[in-house]
Scaffold this active site. Sequence first.
Site, PDB file in Angstrom:
ATOM      1  N   GLU A   6       0.647  -1.179   0.008  1.00 11.03           N
ATOM      2  CA  GLU A   6       0.022  -0.012   0.098  1.00 11.03           C
ATOM      3  C   GLU A   6       0.944   1.255  -0.066  1.00 11.03           C
ATOM      4  OE1 GLU A   6      -0.760  -1.699   4.238  1.00 11.03           O
ATOM      5  OE2 GLU A   6      -0.500  -2.621   2.420  1.00 11.03           O
ATOM      6  N   ASN A   7       2.096   1.081   0.134  1.00 13.43           N
ATOM      7  CA  ASN A   7       2.882   2.431   0.155  1.00 13.43           C
ATOM      8  C   ASN A   7       3.223   2.852  -1.268  1.00 13.43           C
ATOM      9  OD1 ASN A   7       4.638   0.017   0.374  1.00 13.43           O
ATOM     10  ND2 ASN A   7       6.345   1.404   0.365  1.00 13.43           N
TER      11      ASN A   7
END
Length: 520
Positions: free
Chosen positions: A344-345
């Site tokens: 998700e980064n």
Amino acid sequence: MAALKLLSSGLRLCASARNSRGALHKGCACYFSVSTRHHTKFYTDPVEAVKDIPNGATLLVGGFGLCGIPENLIGALLKTGVKDLTAVSNNAGVDNFGLGLLLRSKQIKRMISSYVGENAEFERQFLSGELEVELTPQGTLAERIRAGGAGVPAFYTSTGYGTLVQEGGSPIKYNKDGSVAIASKPREVREFRGQHFILEEAITGDFALVKAWKADRAGNVIFRKSARNFNLPMCKAAGTTVVEVEEIVDIGSFAPEDIHIPKIYVHRLIKGEKYEKRIERLSLRKEGEGKAKSGKPGEDVRERIIKRAALEFEDGMYANLGIGIPLLASNFISPNMTVHLQSENGVLGLGPYPLKDEADADLINAGKETVTVLPGASFFSSDESFAMIRGGHVNLTMLGAMQVSKYGDLANWMIPGKMVKGMGGAMDLVSSSKTKVVVTMEHSAKGNAHKIMEKCTLPLTGKQCVNRIITEKGVFDVDKKNGLTLIELWEGLTVDDIRKSTGCDFAVSPNLMPMQQIST
């Protein structure tokens, strides 16, 4: 108006200078600017770049963990002594680096974040009533910032429905005695196509402090690897955006299609004097070791869960894996199978941990561990990442839990008044009905307390979102209306054993089978 007349006359002159065949005469003049003047202001001293930030300002501060943080600009704020800040950032670094330095100096009044994480000072100040903390799901935070930069005042999202985010009452500030001084307000709820959504308002800042890799002398900016994260949307969402870079190059050095942030969003720019680029979690593999080991010697329970979880992967799927057991399960993906791991980064195509000389502070996963990427991988910003997640483009989410209810409610982010890690991206990851949600966890908590129960007693991460539960004792499928069905049972255990250690009733599949394990 005068400028329009000048442009119009120039175009008429250009048109009148054409001959009957449409060719241009040498005297043709089109009055388009060729000036090299740009509105981005360049600085050499970071203190000069931020000295007009007033007390009480709202700051958007880029980075994810320690990856892509504006080190020099944060250091400059320590020198100016500005205080009572509202800092909008995914998290607050660590105790002695990043935004943790401003927390330690008591310059921040309120944090708007998704994750407290391992910053002990952050958690201490919050629980003791010294700091206001507005915990926001990571994808919602990214989208609120993106919306602010795009001039969209609010939007609806399924993330957080049925949780304290929607219902209100989540502590923002504690009193000294541990009671809640300020609590979050309820969100408006609407239904679209049979699904519930909550209204979230956009976020803008007075200033944005952003870290990029390179800029040209026009003010155009590019990022490096996973250091794009929250930096990109924050560039667009502040009254004044201050960008620090590692290198400034001549105009024309970037191909226009390679620019990540156009100069229109960049108001101030500085080349950082020095960078520590600290790595929060250095994770390495040894030469000749393609994959990390699945666990420590003797961790039979975890090994059992990991080897069952690995059977959830399918060839060609896109998957997001939580830290711990889910990520370790990826070590057992067959070499004949392709699973695209999303982080998700801002990474799609995660590879194994790096060798010692491959470790890169700009390339981490969502657990802040150093990683590599596979051929065909891509990098993107946090708002783009959660568009993939919220939009249901990720096929599988696998994560841990503190509690799961009979009907698939999930709790894994908070023990009120005791432990506050934040929800991070978990609320977003379980928000799409198109994504299969698999929980991996030990069957019972310390003291044999139930973790699978009739109703969760801890604040929810998601409501009726879990599809499957894998523990060391067995595997349950979850139905939102009918509840749990035991489909696999560990060898040597009986159904009665499972009933005794489970805090709710469940059905037993007529095709109950021994708990499966991936072959290695």
